[in-house]
Design an enzyme around this catalytic site. Sequence first.
Site, mmCIF file in Angstrom:
data_model
loop_
_atom_site.group_PDB
_atom_site.id
_atom_site.type_symbol
_atom_site.label_atom_id
_atom_site.label_comp_id
_atom_site.label_asym_id
_atom_site.label_seq_id
_atom_site.Cartn_x
_atom_site.Cartn_y
_atom_site.Cartn_z
ATOM 1 N N TYR A 80 11.050 23.706 -9.761
ATOM 2 C CA TYR A 80 10.586 22.995 -8.353
ATOM 3 C C TYR A 80 11.906 22.542 -8.049
ATOM 4 O O TYR A 80 12.471 21.749 -8.302
ATOM 5 C CB TYR A 80 9.570 21.795 -8.496
ATOM 6 C CG TYR A 80 8.252 22.367 -8.609
ATOM 7 C CD1 TYR A 80 7.633 23.272 -7.411
ATOM 8 C CD2 TYR A 80 7.435 22.178 -9.726
ATOM 9 C CE1 TYR A 80 6.269 23.533 -7.601
ATOM 10 C CE2 TYR A 80 6.012 22.741 -9.767
ATOM 11 C CZ TYR A 80 5.514 23.481 -8.732
ATOM 12 O OH TYR A 80 4.315 23.950 -8.847
ATOM 13 N N THR A 89 10.045 28.487 -7.312
ATOM 14 C CA THR A 89 8.701 28.312 -6.465
ATOM 15 C C THR A 89 9.380 28.131 -5.116
ATOM 16 O O THR A 89 9.735 26.926 -4.899
ATOM 17 C CB THR A 89 7.918 27.669 -7.033
ATOM 18 O OG1 THR A 89 7.278 27.884 -8.255
ATOM 19 C CG2 THR A 89 6.577 27.235 -6.367
ATOM 20 N N HIS A 146 0.300 30.714 -4.457
ATOM 21 C CA HIS A 146 0.083 29.734 -5.336
ATOM 22 C C HIS A 146 -1.310 29.264 -5.605
ATOM 23 O O HIS A 146 -1.874 28.494 -5.789
ATOM 24 C CB HIS A 146 0.475 28.290 -4.683
ATOM 25 C CG HIS A 146 1.120 27.175 -5.649
ATOM 26 N ND1 HIS A 146 2.522 27.111 -5.689
ATOM 27 C CD2 HIS A 146 0.645 26.506 -6.456
ATOM 28 C CE1 HIS A 146 2.759 26.033 -6.516
ATOM 29 N NE2 HIS A 146 1.658 25.679 -7.173
ATOM 30 N N SER A 172 6.537 25.318 -16.531
ATOM 31 C CA SER A 172 6.961 24.556 -15.047
ATOM 32 C C SER A 172 7.848 23.157 -15.191
ATOM 33 O O SER A 172 8.000 22.845 -16.341
ATOM 34 C CB SER A 172 5.615 24.015 -14.691
ATOM 35 O OG SER A 172 5.546 23.180 -13.621
ATOM 36 N N LYS A 180 9.203 32.976 -6.173
ATOM 37 C CA LYS A 180 7.689 33.018 -6.242
ATOM 38 C C LYS A 180 7.291 32.545 -5.035
ATOM 39 O O LYS A 180 7.625 31.353 -4.604
ATOM 40 C CB LYS A 180 7.298 32.179 -7.511
ATOM 41 C CG LYS A 180 5.976 32.224 -7.862
ATOM 42 C CD LYS A 180 5.468 31.384 -9.179
ATOM 43 C CE LYS A 180 4.062 31.305 -9.504
ATOM 44 N NZ LYS A 180 3.487 30.311 -8.328
#
Length: 395
Positions: free
Chosen positions: A162, A188, A294, A138, A270
């Site tokens: 992100y 994402t 999510h 992440s 995603k």
Amino acid sequence: MIGGDSTEPEPGKDWAAFQYEIYLNGMTGTVPRLPADLTRLEELAEARLGPGPVGYVAGSAGSGSTERANRAALDRHRIVPRMLRDVRRRNLSVELFGTRLPAPLALAPIGVLSIMHPEAECAAARAAAAQGVPFILSSASSTPMERVAEAMGDGERWFQLYWGKDREVTRSFLSRAKSCGFTALVVTLDTPLLAWRPRDLDQAYLPFLHGVGTANYFTDPAFQAGLAKPVHEDRDAAVLHFVQLFGDPGKTWDDLVFLREHWDGPIVLKGVLHPDDARRAADAGMDGVVVSNHGGRQVGGSIGAADALPGVVESVGDRLAVLFDSGVRTGDDVFKALALGARAVLLGRPYAYGLGLDGQPGVEHVIRALLAEFELTLVLSGHTDAAGLSPEALG
């Protein structure tokens, strides 16, 4: 290919042998430190870990209706076992983005893993590398990406982005990730803002405000260039800068051009739940999508991810790699997702609980238990090739 076809798959790793390892260890009085039923992990984590960390991992948006919808969507599909098929040779391996993987599984990106265990992302990454499955790091990691890459050695690793407001930070992240061996970019899309998450709100618990989950940012030269003082001299200002740039509600499909210009490997989007969005991803030259809500953490009342999966597969399955997450807890969940058209699944919360309860060995237990159960489900249902499952395997 459905099991029993005349073309036999090449044999792969015997994941199912994990059960005999457990039984043989029992001969000396040794039993597993964690349960074989992975659905029990959340309860154990609730009992042993603090309410803030567990709530952050286990919590969902709103009343939790989307997380429940994820489970209901998977549970509605039932496997129809077939008999008297030669299942001696089976193969769980799949090819994704030009790489042959030993199983249709990757560890989903989960941020701030230091709230679960002090070894955080490094422990989870080592576990993934030891078992040969990809680890998706992440952006909101507790550990800088370079350290995680070093911990993994040659293990397959993907980087989750992100996608924030600062283009220079994004550009820097992509350059750093490429330099330390991350091969695929997972973007994402469903988190331009944090959702209303009652479990976190009730504890007033947001790790980022304490500088947890910000390691990639605080070590990034482009991020540091936006600060008046070094991070160690004014941590509060660094946290505020992070909060201001983390999400970007203004992003549109046109912005994907920027990512393609700065990442020369596979790009996976995603958070796709609608066939039209999947088609736009394909038209934009993306390499894959993850059908995901999510894990129910962003939109309360959302469609269950497994309910969205067939439509996405039908719309782009011949153009993109369709992956799946949200609600996966068992080996039969993996079977169902593949039968519905996913090429692989991403596993999230269970491995985070395994990490919190037993560090790297806990994550390895979760991976091995899930894939052992999946292989046994595959074989006992009369199939031999994970990549060849189809909706005909379901009732």
